[in-house]
Design a protein around this motif. Structure first.
Motif, PDB file in Angstrom:
ATOM      1  N   ASP A   6       0.852  -1.187   0.000  1.00  0.00           N
ATOM      2  CA  ASP A   6       0.000   0.000   0.000  1.00  0.00           C
ATOM      3  C   ASP A   6       0.894   1.245   0.000  1.00  0.00           C
ATOM      4  N   LEU A   7       1.338   1.629  -1.188  1.00  0.00           N
ATOM      5  CA  LEU A   7       2.254   2.762  -1.304  1.00  0.00           C
ATOM      6  C   LEU A   7       1.593   4.086  -0.935  1.00  0.00           C
ATOM      7  N   GLU A   8       0.295   4.170  -1.120  1.00  0.00           N
ATOM      8  CA  GLU A   8      -0.419   5.391  -0.731  1.00  0.00           C
ATOM      9  C   GLU A   8      -0.368   5.573   0.783  1.00  0.00           C
ATOM     10  N   LEU A   9      -0.622   4.520   1.527  1.00  0.00           N
ATOM     11  CA  LEU A   9      -0.557   4.588   2.988  1.00  0.00           C
ATOM     12  C   LEU A   9       0.852   4.940   3.434  1.00  0.00           C
ATOM     13  N   TYR A  10       1.853   4.336   2.809  1.00  0.00           N
ATOM     14  CA  TYR A  10       3.244   4.621   3.152  1.00  0.00           C
ATOM     15  C   TYR A  10       3.573   6.094   2.883  1.00  0.00           C
ATOM     16  N   THR A  11       3.190   6.579   1.723  1.00  0.00           N
ATOM     17  CA  THR A  11       3.483   7.964   1.349  1.00  0.00           C
ATOM     18  C   THR A  11       2.829   8.946   2.316  1.00  0.00           C
ATOM     19  N   ILE A  12       1.569   8.721   2.615  1.00  0.00           N
ATOM     20  CA  ILE A  12       0.855   9.610   3.536  1.00  0.00           C
ATOM     21  C   ILE A  12       1.492   9.556   4.921  1.00  0.00           C
ATOM     22  N   SER A  13       1.857   8.378   5.371  1.00  0.00           N
ATOM     23  CA  SER A  13       2.486   8.221   6.688  1.00  0.00           C
ATOM     24  C   SER A  13       3.815   8.956   6.768  1.00  0.00           C
ATOM     25  N   ILE A  14       4.614   8.833   5.727  1.00  0.00           N
ATOM     26  CA  ILE A  14       5.923   9.485   5.714  1.00  0.00           C
ATOM     27  C   ILE A  14       5.775  11.004   5.624  1.00  0.00           C
ATOM     28  N   SER A  40       0.845   8.621  12.286  1.00  0.00           N
ATOM     29  CA  SER A  40       1.902   8.056  11.454  1.00  0.00           C
ATOM     30  C   SER A  40       2.337   6.703  12.002  1.00  0.00           C
ATOM     31  N   CYS A  41       2.477   6.623  13.292  1.00  0.00           N
ATOM     32  CA  CYS A  41       2.856   5.369  13.944  1.00  0.00           C
ATOM     33  C   CYS A  41       1.812   4.292  13.668  1.00  0.00           C
ATOM     34  N   LEU A  47       0.871  -0.813   7.938  1.00  0.00           N
ATOM     35  CA  LEU A  47       1.616  -1.153   6.729  1.00  0.00           C
ATOM     36  C   LEU A  47       2.573  -2.313   6.999  1.00  0.00           C
ATOM     37  N   TYR A  48       3.293  -2.246   8.112  1.00  0.00           N
ATOM     38  CA  TYR A  48       4.229  -3.314   8.473  1.00  0.00           C
ATOM     39  C   TYR A  48       3.501  -4.654   8.600  1.00  0.00           C
TER      40      TYR A  48
END
Length: 120
Positions: A6-14, A40-41, A47-48
Motif C-alpha cells: 500500500d504505497l499510498e498509505l506509506y506515502t501519507i504516513s511518511i 503516522s505510527c 503497513l508493516y
C-alpha cells in the motif's frame, strides 16, 4: 493487501511523519504534532503488518516490494537515527514505536532478495 504494498498509505504516513518532525524542530510540541506522530505510527504499523502478511502469501508483487525495500535500505536507517535523537517525554511512546517499526522494516529490507536474485 493481496500481495501488493500500500504505497499510498506509506506515502501519507511518511509525509505526516516528516511534517511532525519539522513541527517539532520549529515550534514547541502541540496537540496537532502529537497526533501526527501517533497517526503516522498507527499507519506505519498497519503497513508493516500488511507487509508481513503479504510476504507470507504465495502471490507477491516482487517488483513492487523490491523498489520499496531498495529505497527503505537507505531511508529506514535515516528515520531511526532521527527518531533516536528526539528527547521529548510527551511523545516518547510514539517515538519508540516508530523506531521499532522502522527497525523491523529495515530487517526485512536487508533480508529481501536483490534485483539480481529476483531475475534468477
Amino acid at each position: 493487501m493481496n500481495g501488493e504494498i500500500d504505497l499510498e498509505l506509506y506515502t501519507i504516513s511518511i509525509i505526516r511523519l516528516n511534517n511532525a518532525l519539522e513541527n517539532l524542530e520549529n515550534t514547541p510540541i502541540t496537540d496537532e504534532t502529537k497526533e501526527m506522530f501517533k497517526t503516522s505510527c498507527n499507519d506505519l504499523n498497519e503497513l508493516y503488518t500488511d507487509i508481513v502478511n503479504d510476504l507470507n502469501n504465495e502471490e507477491i508483487q516482487f517488483s513492487e516490494y523490491y523498489l520499496f525495500f531498495e529505497n527503505g535500505k537507505q531511508m529506514f536507517p535515516h528515520y531511526i537515527k532521527t527518531l533516536e535523537s528526539i528527547e521529548n517525554t510527551e511523545i516518547k511512546d510514539e517515538i519508540n514505536s516508530l523506531i521499532n517499526i522502522f527497525n523491523n522494516l529495515s530487517k526485512i529490507a536487508e533480508a529481501f532478495p536483490s534485483k539480481q536474485d529476483l531475475i534468477k
